[in-house]
Design a protein around this motif. Structure first.
Motif, PDB file in Angstrom:
ATOM      1  N   ALA A  17       0.826  -1.210   0.000  1.00 47.73           N
ATOM      2  CA  ALA A  17       0.000   0.000   0.000  1.00 47.73           C
ATOM      3  C   ALA A  17       0.859   1.258   0.000  1.00 47.73           C
ATOM      4  O   ALA A  17       0.589   2.218  -0.742  1.00 47.73           O
ATOM      5  N   ASP A  18       1.915   1.277   0.813  1.00 46.95           N
ATOM      6  CA  ASP A  18       2.801   2.449   0.826  1.00 46.95           C
ATOM      7  C   ASP A  18       3.552   2.590  -0.496  1.00 46.95           C
ATOM      8  O   ASP A  18       3.840   3.712  -0.932  1.00 46.95           O
ATOM      9  N   GLY A  19       3.861   1.465  -1.137  1.00 48.05           N
ATOM     10  CA  GLY A  19       4.560   1.542  -2.414  1.00 48.05           C
ATOM     11  C   GLY A  19       3.727   2.201  -3.504  1.00 48.05           C
ATOM     12  O   GLY A  19       4.274   2.901  -4.366  1.00 48.05           O
ATOM     13  N   ILE A  20       2.419   2.000  -3.471  1.00 52.99           N
ATOM     14  CA  ILE A  20       1.554   2.647  -4.460  1.00 52.99           C
ATOM     15  C   ILE A  20       1.595   4.163  -4.297  1.00 52.99           C
ATOM     16  O   ILE A  20       1.714   4.920  -5.280  1.00 52.99           O
ATOM     17  N   LEU A  21       1.525   4.637  -3.055  1.00 56.43           N
ATOM     18  CA  LEU A  21       1.598   6.089  -2.817  1.00 56.43           C
ATOM     19  C   LEU A  21       2.979   6.634  -3.137  1.00 56.43           C
ATOM     20  O   LEU A  21       3.107   7.767  -3.638  1.00 56.43           O
ATOM     21  N   ASP A  22       4.026   5.861  -2.861  1.00 52.29           N
ATOM     22  CA  ASP A  22       5.381   6.312  -3.192  1.00 52.29           C
ATOM     23  C   ASP A  22       5.563   6.437  -4.702  1.00 52.29           C
ATOM     24  O   ASP A  22       6.270   7.342  -5.175  1.00 52.29           O
ATOM     25  N   ASP A  23       4.939   5.545  -5.467  1.00 49.07           N
ATOM     26  CA  ASP A  23       5.020   5.659  -6.927  1.00 49.07           C
ATOM     27  C   ASP A  23       4.343   6.936  -7.416  1.00 49.07           C
ATOM     28  O   ASP A  23       4.833   7.582  -8.350  1.00 49.07           O
ATOM     29  N   PHE A  24       3.217   7.315  -6.796  1.00 47.70           N
ATOM     30  CA  PHE A  24       2.574   8.577  -7.163  1.00 47.70           C
ATOM     31  C   PHE A  24       3.505   9.757  -6.898  1.00 47.70           C
ATOM     32  O   PHE A  24       3.646  10.666  -7.719  1.00 47.70           O
ATOM     33  N   ALA A  25       4.129   9.741  -5.731  1.00 49.17           N
ATOM     34  CA  ALA A  25       5.009  10.853  -5.380  1.00 49.17           C
ATOM     35  C   ALA A  25       6.233  10.908  -6.283  1.00 49.17           C
ATOM     36  O   ALA A  25       6.705  12.002  -6.641  1.00 49.17           O
ATOM     37  N   ALA A  26       6.777   9.755  -6.684  1.00 48.85           N
ATOM     38  CA  ALA A  26       7.964   9.744  -7.538  1.00 48.85           C
ATOM     39  C   ALA A  26       7.637  10.179  -8.963  1.00 48.85           C
ATOM     40  O   ALA A  26       8.411  10.910  -9.590  1.00 48.85           O
ATOM     41  N   ALA A  27       6.473   9.752  -9.470  1.00 47.42           N
ATOM     42  CA  ALA A  27       6.113  10.101 -10.848  1.00 47.42           C
ATOM     43  C   ALA A  27       5.560  11.510 -10.952  1.00 47.42           C
ATOM     44  O   ALA A  27       5.737  12.178 -11.974  1.00 47.42           O
ATOM     45  N   GLY A  28       4.863  11.982  -9.955  1.00 50.81           N
ATOM     46  CA  GLY A  28       4.268  13.312 -10.008  1.00 50.81           C
ATOM     47  C   GLY A  28       2.969  13.383 -10.769  1.00 50.81           C
ATOM     48  O   GLY A  28       2.386  14.452 -10.907  1.00 50.81           O
ATOM     49  N   HIS A  29       2.496  12.250 -11.273  1.00 50.59           N
ATOM     50  CA  HIS A  29       1.238  12.200 -12.006  1.00 50.59           C
ATOM     51  C   HIS A  29       0.700  10.784 -11.901  1.00 50.59           C
ATOM     52  O   HIS A  29       1.389   9.866 -11.414  1.00 50.59           O
ATOM     53  N   LYS A  38      -7.650   0.280 -10.804  1.00 54.10           N
ATOM     54  CA  LYS A  38      -7.029  -0.948 -10.318  1.00 54.10           C
ATOM     55  C   LYS A  38      -6.075  -0.664  -9.160  1.00 54.10           C
ATOM     56  O   LYS A  38      -6.008  -1.435  -8.187  1.00 54.10           O
ATOM     57  N   GLN A  39      -5.340   0.448  -9.264  1.00 52.75           N
ATOM     58  CA  GLN A  39      -4.435   0.798  -8.175  1.00 52.75           C
ATOM     59  C   GLN A  39      -5.201   1.135  -6.903  1.00 52.75           C
ATOM     60  O   GLN A  39      -4.781   0.776  -5.799  1.00 52.75           O
ATOM     61  N   ARG A  40      -6.318   1.812  -7.059  1.00 53.82           N
ATOM     62  CA  ARG A  40      -7.130   2.137  -5.884  1.00 53.82           C
ATOM     63  C   ARG A  40      -7.688   0.869  -5.236  1.00 53.82           C
ATOM     64  O   ARG A  40      -7.688   0.733  -4.009  1.00 53.82           O
ATOM     65  N   LYS A  41      -8.155  -0.073  -6.050  1.00 54.14           N
ATOM     66  CA  LYS A  41      -8.669  -1.331  -5.516  1.00 54.14           C
ATOM     67  C   LYS A  41      -7.564  -2.123  -4.821  1.00 54.14           C
ATOM     68  O   LYS A  41      -7.784  -2.675  -3.734  1.00 54.14           O
TER      69      LYS A  41
END
Length: 492
Positions: free
Chosen positions: A360-372, A380-383
């Motif tokens: 779960a933390d990795g999904i949020l970290d990917d958002f922060a790293a990509a910026g979009h 699917k990511q939310r599920k």
């Protein structure tokens, strides 16, 4: 001949396509597949041993492939949905997921059980000495009954999403407890039949006819409990290993949204086992008399007609020879499988919780790293994030931090929390806003021949400066009210 060959090829191709489509499709029903597997198993048992095993092999391979497709779809969260609850927060919809899990587990259990039965039957034809000496076969039968009972409770727990069945699945990992469950079910059934007999329904014949399989189950489990009561080293050792393996399998295979409930059951079982083991050391002498009295009542048939008196009589004879030390040793052997199994299962549950949090933390970290975010992959990511136990609030905050349009919850305004909101942790809707007070009526107009007196300045009137300033401020407020009321007077 060519037409016949062509038609046969078309029929085979159509059958192959339908079979492939059925294998890839989700389970529509457990009963149809179970009936087909049992029918194929019955045909295999009617044939010679190796012929029946070879005939059942394609059926087992087909069912196994379908189960593999179902497991892949379950791991991909194809049957998990996201819905909104009454408070407007996203929640998981897991009804279809639980149904597919129960059907896949039930089908795999039946197919594997029939295949093992046919394979054991074929093996006994090659090594008949295993069946003659009677040493290995009883232990294999006891293991099969224990594993079958565990899988039955597990399948029912998935099918009905019941916390009680989850607890029974965690408990029914040893043969003595499984025997106790069957005995209690028999007693309750006999009481129910007695109530029906009071209304004139012939309950005794129904009990002996429709539920005769309970007597067979009691006899088989009674033999295993007899081994356990005699402190058979192999049975005690197998109980410890079997409980650890079954609880390990259970803790590793349950869905992530069950981990909290399963963890509570495991901790409760561990505490109960430790408390029961400590209490029996203190109250062994008192409990021994009660256990012997209960066994005598069961042997005399006073606990219910559903309990096999022959099995109960043999257990009563074994318990009658017990002393306090024997009862303490028996309880230790009874509690030890749960102590070891719960320790292993709790470690697996903690490991899976840690892995889920990292995902779960990795999904949020990917958002922060990509910026979009990728809008196509966002559902699917939310599920996946919610399935791993992520917080919906952190999900919204992470999306807002990268500029994604996420509507704010209503109401979203800083305010003091009420006492009820602090205790329950649930925000309540604020009361409706009060309507603004109507403006005061404008002052009455004075006649033209009597103009309003202008207030004198403080210098001309000889008043102090403070009084003159107060008068000027009052005059300004009066002029402001007159100007604000001019539009209303124009409308009138």
């Amino acid at each position: 001949m060519s037409r016949i060959a062509t038609s046969m090829k078309s029929v085979l191709r159509t059958s192959a396509r339908r079979l492939a489509a059925w294998v890839r499709a989700p389970f529509a029903s457990l009963y149809r597949v179970a009936a087909a597997v049992l029918a194929a198993g019955a045909v295999g048992l009617a044939l010679p041993p190796w012929a029946g095993l070879l005939l059942f092999a394609p059926v087992a391979a087909t069912v196994g492939t379908k189960v593999a497709h179902a497991v892949r779809a379950i791991a991909s969260l194809c049957y998990v949905g996201v819905a909104e609850n009454r408070e407007g927060h996203p929640t998981l919809d897991v009804r279809r997921d639980l149904l597919q899990r129960s059907r896949a587990l039930g089908t795999a259990s039946l197919a594997a059980g029939v295949a093992v039965l046919l394979a054991a039957r074929a093996a006994l034809t090659l090594f008949p000495s295993l069946a003659e000496d009677g040493v290995l076969v009883p232990y294999l039968v006891f293991t099969a009954v224990l594993l079958g009972g565990f899988l039955l409770f597990y399948t029912l727990a998935l099918r009905f999403d019941s916390s009680v069945l989850r607890g029974l699945t965690s408990i029914a990992v040893t043969l003595p407890v499984f025997f106790i469950v069957v005995a209690v079910a028999s007693i309750l059934l006999s009481w129910a039949m007695g109530v029906l007999a009071g209304f004139g329904v012939p309950a005794e014949g129904l009990l002996q006819g429709g539920f005769a399989w309970l007597y067979e189950m009691q006899r088989l489990l009674g033999a295993a409990v007899g081994y356990f009561l005699r402190q058979d080293t192999l049975i005690v050792g197998v109980s410890i290993v079997a409980a650890a393996l079954l609880l390990l399998l259970y803790a590793y295979s349950v869905p992530l949204y069950w981990l909290r409930s399963v963890s509570r059951w495991l901790k409760g079982i561990g505490v109960a086992a430790a408390a029961f083991g400590a209490a029996v050391i203190v109250f062994a002498g008192v409990w021994l008399a009660d256990v012997q009295h209960l066994a005598e009542q069961a042997a005399a048939g006073r606990l219910g007609t559903g309990l096999d008196a022959g099995v109960a009589s043999s257990q009563a004879q074994a318990v009658a020879q017990y002393r306090s030390d024997d009862l303490v040793a028996l309880i230790k052997a009874f509690v030890l499988p749960y102590t070891v199994g719960v320790f292993v299962a709790n470690g697996v549950v903690a490991w899976r919780k840690g892995r889920a949090k990292q995902a779960a933390d990795g999904i949020l970290d990917d958002f922060a790293a990509a910026g979009h975010v990728d809008e196509a992959a966002l559902p699917k990511q939310r599920k996946r994030y919610l399935y791993c136990g992520g917080s919906p609030t952190l999900w919204d905050i992470a999306l807002r931090s990268i500029g994604h349009d996420v509507p704010l919850p209503h109401p979203f305004a800083p305010r003091r929390l009420t006492l009820k909101e602090r205790l329950t942790g649930v925000l309540e809707d604020p009361p409706p806003e009060r309507a603004p007070d109507p403006p005061p009526d404008p002052p009455a107009e004075q006649p033209a021949e009597q103009p309003a007196e202008q207030p004198a300045s403080s210098a001309s009137a000889g008043l102090p400066d403070e009084v003159g300033m107060r008068t000027d401020s009052k005059t300004g407020h009066a002029e402001g009210r007159t100007k604000r009321n001019e539009p209303r007077q124009a409308l009138q």
